[in-house]
Every structure is written in structure tokens, then in C-alpha cells.
Design an enzyme around this catalytic site. Structure first.
Site, PDB file in Angstrom:
ATOM      1  N   TRP A 130      -1.176  -7.667 -34.891  1.00  0.00           N
ATOM      2  CA  TRP A 130      -0.548  -7.482 -33.583  1.00  0.00           C
ATOM      3  C   TRP A 130      -1.534  -7.131 -32.473  1.00  0.00           C
ATOM      4  O   TRP A 130      -1.179  -7.161 -31.305  1.00  0.00           O
ATOM      5  CB  TRP A 130       0.469  -6.328 -33.681  1.00  0.00           C
ATOM      6  N   ASN A 131      -2.769  -6.737 -32.814  1.00  0.00           N
ATOM      7  CA  ASN A 131      -3.586  -6.084 -31.769  1.00  0.00           C
ATOM      8  C   ASN A 131      -4.055  -7.035 -30.664  1.00  0.00           C
ATOM      9  O   ASN A 131      -4.260  -6.602 -29.535  1.00  0.00           O
ATOM     10  CB  ASN A 131      -4.748  -5.289 -32.373  1.00  0.00           C
ATOM     11  N   LYS A 154       2.477 -16.293 -40.306  1.00  0.00           N
ATOM     12  CA  LYS A 154       3.292 -15.076 -40.361  1.00  0.00           C
ATOM     13  C   LYS A 154       2.597 -14.070 -39.435  1.00  0.00           C
ATOM     14  O   LYS A 154       1.505 -13.591 -39.721  1.00  0.00           O
ATOM     15  CB  LYS A 154       3.341 -14.530 -41.796  1.00  0.00           C
ATOM     16  N   HIS A 155       3.234 -13.781 -38.315  1.00  0.00           N
ATOM     17  CA  HIS A 155       2.655 -12.828 -37.365  1.00  0.00           C
ATOM     18  C   HIS A 155       3.150 -11.425 -37.735  1.00  0.00           C
ATOM     19  O   HIS A 155       4.075 -11.259 -38.534  1.00  0.00           O
ATOM     20  CB  HIS A 155       3.069 -13.207 -35.933  1.00  0.00           C
ATOM     21  N   GLY A 206      -6.503  -8.714 -40.615  1.00  0.00           N
ATOM     22  CA  GLY A 206      -5.715  -7.494 -40.766  1.00  0.00           C
ATOM     23  C   GLY A 206      -6.500  -6.448 -41.524  1.00  0.00           C
ATOM     24  O   GLY A 206      -7.734  -6.450 -41.517  1.00  0.00           O
ATOM     25  N   SER A 207      -5.779  -5.576 -42.192  1.00  0.00           N
ATOM     26  CA  SER A 207      -6.419  -4.444 -42.869  1.00  0.00           C
ATOM     27  C   SER A 207      -7.041  -4.874 -44.205  1.00  0.00           C
ATOM     28  O   SER A 207      -6.695  -5.925 -44.763  1.00  0.00           O
ATOM     29  CB  SER A 207      -5.372  -3.362 -43.125  1.00  0.00           C
ATOM     30  N   GLU A 228     -10.616 -11.745 -42.184  1.00  0.00           N
ATOM     31  CA  GLU A 228     -11.172 -11.002 -41.038  1.00  0.00           C
ATOM     32  C   GLU A 228     -10.530  -9.633 -41.099  1.00  0.00           C
ATOM     33  O   GLU A 228      -9.375  -9.459 -40.691  1.00  0.00           O
ATOM     34  CB  GLU A 228     -10.795 -11.702 -39.728  1.00  0.00           C
ATOM     35  N   LEU A 229     -11.269  -8.642 -41.603  1.00  0.00           N
ATOM     36  CA  LEU A 229     -10.622  -7.362 -41.920  1.00  0.00           C
ATOM     37  C   LEU A 229     -11.096  -6.247 -40.994  1.00  0.00           C
ATOM     38  O   LEU A 229     -11.574  -6.500 -39.902  1.00  0.00           O
ATOM     39  CB  LEU A 229     -10.843  -7.042 -43.400  1.00  0.00           C
ATOM     40  N   CYS A 262     -10.600  -4.404 -33.988  1.00  0.00           N
ATOM     41  CA  CYS A 262     -11.390  -4.375 -35.217  1.00  0.00           C
ATOM     42  C   CYS A 262     -12.844  -4.072 -34.871  1.00  0.00           C
ATOM     43  O   CYS A 262     -13.534  -3.398 -35.616  1.00  0.00           O
ATOM     44  CB  CYS A 262     -11.261  -5.690 -35.963  1.00  0.00           C
ATOM     45  N   GLU A 359     -11.471   3.832 -41.321  1.00  0.00           N
ATOM     46  CA  GLU A 359     -11.393   3.222 -39.990  1.00  0.00           C
ATOM     47  C   GLU A 359     -10.366   4.003 -39.167  1.00  0.00           C
ATOM     48  O   GLU A 359      -9.234   4.192 -39.612  1.00  0.00           O
ATOM     49  CB  GLU A 359     -10.938   1.763 -40.127  1.00  0.00           C
TER      50      GLU A 359
HETATM   51  P1  NAP Z   1      -2.098  -5.053 -41.464  1.00  0.00           P
HETATM   52  O1  NAP Z   1      -1.120  -3.997 -41.743  1.00  0.00           O
HETATM   53  O2  NAP Z   1      -2.970  -5.510 -42.552  1.00  0.00           O
HETATM   54  O3  NAP Z   1      -1.254  -6.280 -40.872  1.00  0.00           O
HETATM   55  C1  NAP Z   1      -1.827  -7.532 -40.601  1.00  0.00           C
HETATM   56  C2  NAP Z   1      -0.873  -8.630 -41.000  1.00  0.00           C
HETATM   57  O4  NAP Z   1      -0.733  -8.623 -42.430  1.00  0.00           O
HETATM   58  C3  NAP Z   1       0.536  -8.449 -40.442  1.00  0.00           C
HETATM   59  O5  NAP Z   1       1.090  -9.713 -40.170  1.00  0.00           O
HETATM   60  C4  NAP Z   1       1.264  -7.784 -41.598  1.00  0.00           C
HETATM   61  O6  NAP Z   1       2.657  -7.985 -41.559  1.00  0.00           O
HETATM   62  C5  NAP Z   1       0.651  -8.504 -42.769  1.00  0.00           C
HETATM   63  N1  NAP Z   1       0.714  -7.788 -44.046  1.00  0.00           N
HETATM   64  C6  NAP Z   1       0.363  -6.492 -44.264  1.00  0.00           C
HETATM   65  N2  NAP Z   1       0.515  -6.206 -45.590  1.00  0.00           N
HETATM   66  C7  NAP Z   1       0.947  -7.325 -46.196  1.00  0.00           C
HETATM   67  C8  NAP Z   1       1.298  -7.653 -47.540  1.00  0.00           C
HETATM   68  N3  NAP Z   1       1.207  -6.767 -48.536  1.00  0.00           N
HETATM   69  N4  NAP Z   1       1.741  -8.912 -47.794  1.00  0.00           N
HETATM   70  C9  NAP Z   1       1.823  -9.804 -46.796  1.00  0.00           C
HETATM   71  N5  NAP Z   1       1.519  -9.564 -45.520  1.00  0.00           N
HETATM   72  C10 NAP Z   1       1.071  -8.341 -45.210  1.00  0.00           C
HETATM   73  O7  NAP Z   1      -3.060  -4.676 -40.290  1.00  0.00           O
HETATM   74  P2  NAP Z   1      -2.680  -3.961 -38.944  1.00  0.00           P
HETATM   75  O8  NAP Z   1      -2.689  -2.508 -39.145  1.00  0.00           O
HETATM   76  O9  NAP Z   1      -1.446  -4.566 -38.364  1.00  0.00           O
HETATM   77  O10 NAP Z   1      -3.927  -4.439 -38.043  1.00  0.00           O
HETATM   78  C11 NAP Z   1      -5.029  -3.676 -37.897  1.00  0.00           C
HETATM   79  C12 NAP Z   1      -6.121  -4.035 -38.890  1.00  0.00           C
HETATM   80  O11 NAP Z   1      -6.563  -5.361 -38.659  1.00  0.00           O
HETATM   81  C13 NAP Z   1      -7.322  -3.157 -38.684  1.00  0.00           C
HETATM   82  O12 NAP Z   1      -7.890  -2.805 -39.912  1.00  0.00           O
HETATM   83  C14 NAP Z   1      -8.245  -4.047 -37.889  1.00  0.00           C
HETATM   84  O13 NAP Z   1      -9.601  -3.670 -37.959  1.00  0.00           O
HETATM   85  C15 NAP Z   1      -7.969  -5.375 -38.500  1.00  0.00           C
HETATM   86  N6  NAP Z   1      -8.367  -6.473 -37.610  1.00  0.00           N
HETATM   87  C16 NAP Z   1      -9.429  -7.241 -37.965  1.00  0.00           C
HETATM   88  C17 NAP Z   1      -9.871  -8.261 -37.128  1.00  0.00           C
HETATM   89  C18 NAP Z   1     -11.049  -9.111 -37.480  1.00  0.00           C
HETATM   90  O14 NAP Z   1     -11.224 -10.164 -36.894  1.00  0.00           O
HETATM   91  N7  NAP Z   1     -11.887  -8.721 -38.422  1.00  0.00           N
HETATM   92  C19 NAP Z   1      -9.191  -8.507 -35.932  1.00  0.00           C
HETATM   93  C20 NAP Z   1      -8.114  -7.703 -35.608  1.00  0.00           C
HETATM   94  C21 NAP Z   1      -7.702  -6.695 -36.470  1.00  0.00           C
HETATM   95  P3  NAP Z   1       3.667  -6.828 -41.009  1.00  0.00           P
HETATM   96  O15 NAP Z   1       3.315  -6.602 -39.576  1.00  0.00           O
HETATM   97  O16 NAP Z   1       5.005  -7.454 -41.187  1.00  0.00           O
HETATM   98  O17 NAP Z   1       3.437  -5.627 -41.865  1.00  0.00           O
END
Ligand code: NAP
Length: 460
Positions: A130-131, A154-155, A206-207, A228-229, A262, A359
Site C-alpha cells: 500500500w505504501n 493482488k493489491h 512487501g514484508s 522486493e522486501l 522500503c 525494520e
Molecule cells: P505486507 O504485509 O507484506 O503486505 C504486502 C502485500 O502482501 C499486501 O498485498 C498483503 O496483502 C500481501 N500479503 C501479506 N501477507 C500475505 C500472505 N501470507 N499471503 C498472501 N499475501 C500476503 O507488507 P506491508 O506491511 O503492507 O508493506 C510494507 C513492507 O513492504 C515493508 O517491509 C517495506 O519495506 C516493504 N516494501 C518493499 C519495497 C521494495 O521495493 N523493496 C517497496 C515497498 C515496500 P494484505 O494487505 O491483504 O495483507
């Protein structure tokens, strides 16, 4: 209800969305697979016409696209506008350059001819955060659509209006049904999509936790993935840095998107000669930020994306302090409605403390004082993350030398880590693998196929 638009500025629910039934999901997969069979045979020029149109629509209607970003996840409106422009620039960049990036590569074998073609994989599946609700989608969708792939996404649950706006964009630009598909689906359905034989590649931003699950699932059916975590970027300040300029970049690097990047500067590593003066100025600048309505131009400190994100971060700070970290400033929720947190600085965090490895995703800076350049590099490298990082010094050659010694995917000299369409983006270690953007991002989900012409007879 997973897909829910809630304004983090006042907690009001704006809209909720139903998840797809399994039958609807099956139809979406079939439509995408069918679309690929025609899309893959279109020319670069035909694809570029659609992709460039999508960029033009975004460029022409910046405020309209920016509004749901601010309303759903609290980004300051000017920053949301900047994200829309950046996303449109990325889309346009691939419309203009994809054909060149994917041109057949002629090899020079010892005899005969050989070339490497780049052909699309098929239907790709992206899981996005979402960020940066459009930027993340743009950097996955634009190169892959230009490569002849089609994408399903899937957003994140908290930005459904942005998810829908981005899907509509492609239809309005003239993309056929199935070229870009938004999926409001559950985690179980995510697993099923990854397993589905029609899906040929998987990308997640994501994470680390979500990355391990999604990459593991893709690996079980031998599907290529990019990850990309998270990150914990070091912001290294050497003793010869220009202090005033550096502090301004420190505030921007920490507070852009309310620290929810991130590649936000997360660990401020300052050589002791400058440490006190840096900390003093940094603290003063952070204290001057004005919380308020993110739609209002006068606001310089927006809310966090959700109430849950705020609660998680407050708890992380509390645990760090309980383990011995010093709270230099902030650390509390701001006494007003909405998911607002005080800008926060933590110091005296030791390598054994959990906070040293975590983080902090928001307006929380970790401050470290070091003796010299070598200690700064060692501390920067003492991390499970390896996304970006930056080094500040008046001596650019020295900055480049330090940058080479830090183990990350991206290092910046005299600027916090940032992104443009033509620069590769990605990390190493727990920050993931693969690259997005630039000429590299478009190579991840294409088959590098060798075509060899030989004219020798088989051995008798
Ligand atoms: P997140 O909880 O991992 O969510 C990211 C995406 O993954 C969302 O669409 C989420 O869906 C989905 N998701 C989470 N757990 C899942 C699972 N077990 N099965 C399937 N889908 C799953 O991350 P966030 O907290 O929203 O975002 C922040 C993280 O992203 C931070 O760690 C940040 O550093 C990282 N990030 C990295 C980059 C990069 O380019 N390296 C860029 C931006 C952000 P739901 O929303 O429905 O839970």
C-alpha cells in the site's frame, strides 16, 4: 472484510469491497490466459500505443489519481501527486524503450549464426503493498505488458480504490480485457493463483514474512519469482559532510511518506565529530513538522497508513526502550484523532537488541554514533537487510569508495536512496532478489531463447 478503504486522518470508513468468489477468480484467470494468446503476438508499436496512452491519462489527471492515495493511506497530497507523475513517467519510459531493451541479441559464435530472443512468459501474478499504491503497480505492470506478458495483481487490503483506479486506467487506455486484472482475493486464493498452471511468474513487494510465504509457494511449483522486501537503510554521515544540506536530506529521507518507504533512511550512522551537531539540528527539524489533514498544503506530518500500523510501531518503540534504547524524542501517539505518531529518535541501540535488527516502518529514526568511516561501514553492513543506503561527504571519490563497501542493492552519495524509471531498484539478503525498473526490470519475466543456425554435417 479485507478490502476496506479507511481514512487514517479521521478513521472514517470510506468504502468496502467484496472478495471474488472462486468462480469469479477462475473466470479472471481464464480471461487473462486467453488475452495472453493474442497480446503476445502484438507488435511493440501496438503495445506501446496502449501503454503510452495510459501514461498520458495519468499525466493529464494527476489530482484525480492522487486523491484516493491521500484518502486511503494518508500520504500528503503533494507527495501523492508526485507519486502519480512518477508512475506515469515509468509507464511512459517502458512504452518508449521496451523494444530497444528486448531487441534480439546477436552473438558471435565460432561458426554459423546465433541470437538470443526475449519472449514473454505468459500470465504473471503480482502481490503489492500500500505504501506507493500506484508506483508499485506501475513498475510491475508497465515493463511486463510491454514485454508481451499480461498481469494479475493482488493489491494491499487498505488501498482498494487505488487498485480499481489503476485497473480502469488500462481499460481506458485501450488494453484488452485480461491484460491487467485487479484481484480482490484472500490469502488462500493467493496460494491457489500461485499454484495455477496458467500463472508463469510471481512478483511480490512487501514484508520479509510475506516474501518467504509467497516465494516459497512459487518455488514449490518451480515458478520464477522476484522479491522486493523490507529494508533498514543506513544514512552514513562522514565528518566532512556539509551539515546543513545533510540534515535537510536526513529529514526528507526519514519523513517522506511519513517514513513508510522500503528505502527510507532508517539507521542514521554519524561519525562522532559531527554527531552532536547533527543530532541537535535533526531533532529541531523533526520537531518543527506540523501534523494535520494530509489534503491541506500546510500539513508536513501526515498520519500513518492505518491504525494497526500505528499500534505496531508504538509497540516496537516501547519494546526497544524496555531493552535499553534511549528515547531522544517522540515515541508517542499524537493527541488528536487519526493515526498520527510523533517523529521519534531512538539512540543507544546495541547489536544484541531486537531493535537493532528490525525494520521501523514509520517516523522513527535509529541514531548511532561511530568513531570513523570503517566503523560506519561495519555498522551499516551488520544487518540482515540489504536494500539501499546513502553516504554524505564533500569528497565524492570517498563517498563512492564507501558506497562500494556497503552490501546493498543500491547506494547513493549525498542523497537518500530514491528511484527514477531509468535506475535499477532492488536488494540483496533479506531485502529480496531481482530488479525492477530500468533496462534490467523488463528482463525478469522473459525467456532468453537461443536461436542457433548451424551448417555443419552430423558426425558420420
Ligand atoms: P505486507 O504485509 O507484506 O503486505 C504486502 C502485500 O502482501 C499486501 O498485498 C498483503 O496483502 C500481501 N500479503 C501479506 N501477507 C500475505 C500472505 N501470507 N499471503 C498472501 N499475501 C500476503 O507488507 P506491508 O506491511 O503492507 O508493506 C510494507 C513492507 O513492504 C515493508 O517491509 C517495506 O519495506 C516493504 N516494501 C518493499 C519495497 C521494495 O521495493 N523493496 C517497496 C515497498 C515496500 P494484505 O494487505 O491483504 O495483507
Amino acid at each position: 472484510m479485507t478490502y476496506k478503504s479507511v481514512n487514517p486522518y479521521d478513521g472514517k470508513v470510506l468504502k468496502t469491497f467484496e472478495e471474488l468468489t472462486d468462480k469469479q477468480l477462475e473466470m479472471a484467470l481464464e480471461t487473462a490466459a486467453t488475452c495472453f494468446e493474442t497480446w503476445r503476438h502484438t507488435t511493440f508499436a501496438e503495445r506501446a500505443a496502449v501503454v503510452a496512452k495510459a501514461a498520458a491519462i495519468m499525466h493529464a489527471r494527476v489530482d484525480e489519481f492522487a486523491r484516493p492515495v491521500t484518502l486511503e493511506m494518508g500520504k500528503l497530497f503533494d507527495e501523492a501527486r508526485g507519486e502519480v507523475v512518477l508512475s506515469a513517467d515509468i509507464i511512459d519510459y517502458y512504452a518508449k524503450n521496451a523494444e530497444r531493451f528486448l531487441a534480439p541479441q546477436h552473438l558471435k559464435p565460432s561458426s554459423g549464426e546465433a541470437e538470443v530472443e526475449s519472449t514473454p512468459f505468459g500470465v504473471l501474478f503480482g502481490v503489492e503493498p500500500w505504501n506507493f499504491p500506484y508506483y508499485q503497480l506501475a513498475r510491475f505492470a508497465a515493463p511486463n505488458l510491454m514485454a508481451g506478458n499480461v498481469v494479475m495483481v493482488k493489491h494491499a487490503g487498505c488501498v482498494p480504490q487505488c487498485a480499481i483506479a489503476f485497473e480502469k486506467l488500462w481499460l481506458e487506455a485501450g488494453a484488452p480485457a485480461g491484460a491487467y486484472t485487479n484481484l480482490f482475493i484472500s490469502y488462500d486464493q493467493v496460494n491457489r493463483v500461485i499454484d495455477d498452471p496458467r500463472i508463469k511468474g510471481v512478483a511480490l513487494t512487501g514484508s520479509v514474512e510475506a516474501g518467504k510465504i509467497v516465494a516459497g509457494r512459487a518455488g514449490q511449483s518451480l515458478k520464477k519469482s522476484t522479491m522486493e522486501l523490507g529494508g533498514s537503510d543506513a544514512f552514513i554521515v562522514l565528518e566532512d559532510a556539509d551539515l546543513d544540506k545533510t540534515v535537510k536530506w536526513a529529514v526528507w529521507g526519514k519523513m517522506n511518506n511519513t517514513g513508510q518507504c522500503c528505502v527510507a533512511a532508517k539507521r542514521f550512522i554519524v561519525v562522532e565529530e559531527l554527531a552532536d551537531r547533527f543530532l541537535d539540528k535533526f531533532q529541531t527539524a523533526l520537531a518543527a513538522l506540523k501534523p494535520g489533514d494530509p489534503m491541506d498544503k500546510a500539513t508536513t506530518l501526515g498520519p500513518l497508513s492505518t491504525e494497526a500500523a500505528l499500534v505496531k510501531l508504538l509497540d516496537q518503540v516501547k519494546r526497544a526502550v524496555a531493552k535499553g534504547a534511549t528515547l531522544v524524542m517522540g515515541g508517542k501517539r499524537i493527541d488528536r484523532p487519526g493515526a498520527f505518531m510523533e517523529p521519534t529518535i531512538l539512540a543507544d541501540i546495541k547489536p544484541g537488541d531486537p531493535a537493532f535488527r528490525e525494520e521501523f516502518f514509520g517516523p522513527v529514526a535509529l541514531f548511532f554514533r561511530v568513531k570513523n568511516e570503517d566503523e560506519a561501514v561495519a555498522l551499516a553492513n551488520d544487518s540482515e537487510f540489504g536494500l539501499g543506503g546513502s553516504v554524505f561527504t564533500k569528497d565524492v571519490a570517498r563517498g563512492k569508495r564507501v558506497a562500494s563497501r556497503v552490501d546493498t542493492g543500491m547506494m547513493f552519495v549525498n542523497h537518500p536512496t530514491w528511484t527514477t524509471p531509468d535506475l535499477p531498484f532492488g536488494g540483496i539478503k533479506n531485502s529480496g532478489y531481482g530488479r525492477e525498473l530500468s533496462s534490467m526490470g523488463i528482463q525478469e519475466f522473459v525467456n532468453k531463447k537461443l536461436v542457433r543456425v548451424a551448417s555443419i554435417d552430423a558426425p558420420a
